[in-house]
Design a protein around this motif. Sequence first.
Motif, short mmCIF file in Angstrom:
data_model
loop_
_atom_site.label_atom_id
_atom_site.label_comp_id
_atom_site.label_asym_id
_atom_site.label_seq_id
_atom_site.Cartn_x
_atom_site.Cartn_y
_atom_site.Cartn_z
N PRO A 1 0.79 -1.24 0.00
CA PRO A 1 0.00 0.00 0.00
C PRO A 1 0.83 1.29 0.00
O PRO A 1 0.49 2.25 -0.69
N TRP A 2 1.92 1.33 0.75
CA TRP A 2 2.72 2.55 0.82
C TRP A 2 3.33 2.92 -0.52
O TRP A 2 3.64 4.10 -0.78
N ALA A 3 3.52 1.94 -1.41
CA ALA A 3 4.18 2.20 -2.68
C ALA A 3 3.36 3.11 -3.60
O ALA A 3 3.93 3.87 -4.39
N PHE A 4 2.04 3.05 -3.46
CA PHE A 4 1.21 3.85 -4.36
C PHE A 4 1.43 5.35 -4.15
O PHE A 4 1.61 6.10 -5.11
N GLY A 5 1.46 5.78 -2.90
CA GLY A 5 1.75 7.18 -2.63
C GLY A 5 3.17 7.56 -3.01
O GLY A 5 3.42 8.65 -3.54
N ALA A 6 4.09 6.65 -2.78
CA ALA A 6 5.49 6.91 -3.12
C ALA A 6 5.69 7.03 -4.63
O ALA A 6 6.57 7.77 -5.08
N VAL A 7 4.89 6.33 -5.40
CA VAL A 7 5.00 6.40 -6.86
C VAL A 7 4.20 7.58 -7.41
O VAL A 7 4.69 8.32 -8.27
N TRP A 8 2.97 7.76 -6.92
CA TRP A 8 2.12 8.79 -7.51
C TRP A 8 2.61 10.20 -7.24
O TRP A 8 2.41 11.10 -8.07
N THR A 9 3.25 10.44 -6.14
CA THR A 9 3.72 11.80 -5.85
C THR A 9 4.68 12.31 -6.92
O THR A 9 4.44 13.37 -7.52
N PRO A 10 5.76 11.60 -7.24
CA PRO A 10 6.63 12.10 -8.32
C PRO A 10 5.98 12.03 -9.70
O PRO A 10 6.28 12.85 -10.57
N LEU A 11 5.08 11.06 -9.90
CA LEU A 11 4.39 11.01 -11.21
C LEU A 11 3.54 12.25 -11.41
O LEU A 11 3.55 12.85 -12.49
N TYR A 12 2.78 12.64 -10.39
CA TYR A 12 1.97 13.85 -10.52
C TYR A 12 2.86 15.07 -10.74
O TYR A 12 2.52 15.96 -11.53
N ALA A 13 4.00 15.12 -10.06
CA ALA A 13 4.92 16.24 -10.28
C ALA A 13 5.43 16.27 -11.72
O ALA A 13 5.51 17.34 -12.34
#
Length: 169
Positions: free
Chosen positions: A56-68
Amino acid sequence: MRIISERSCPAGRSAWKSHAVAAGAVAVTALVGGRAVDADSAWYKALDKPPWQPPPWAFGAVWTPLYASIAWAAGRGLSRSRRGEHARLAASLGTNLALNAGWNYLFFRCRSPRAGLAGTVLLDAGNAHLIVRTAAIDRTAAVALAPYAAWCLFATALNLSLVRRNPRR
């Protein structure tokens, strides 16, 4: 030194405005989409998930730089676009972001992996369209969108696996 094919901002359009609009649109997408996610629900926890699903923690870790990266690429593309292509790129971006946030509603709020799969396939098509449209304006911005498209393809494979492993849901 300036590369000959590189475009600068068309007259009257400042780069910071394009970047601010893009960042705002991406932030709204993240907030709206995130509101639909309920990874702690009994429904989601009961799904049979593949062993290769990230924690579960990986989704936030991935989406944050992707959105940036989406915001940066969109701002760069919009600031370098000419009048007609500016509107088309903005429409492609808006459609893509709506599909991005929409997946969360289709999957989590509708509690439907099948609807989520349809949404993520549409998002993949939207990503391809956005990258092609962006590449016509600025290749660097288009390349910056590649990790986003790749992650969404991974999400499509994961969503397909959930549909197959949970046929009655």
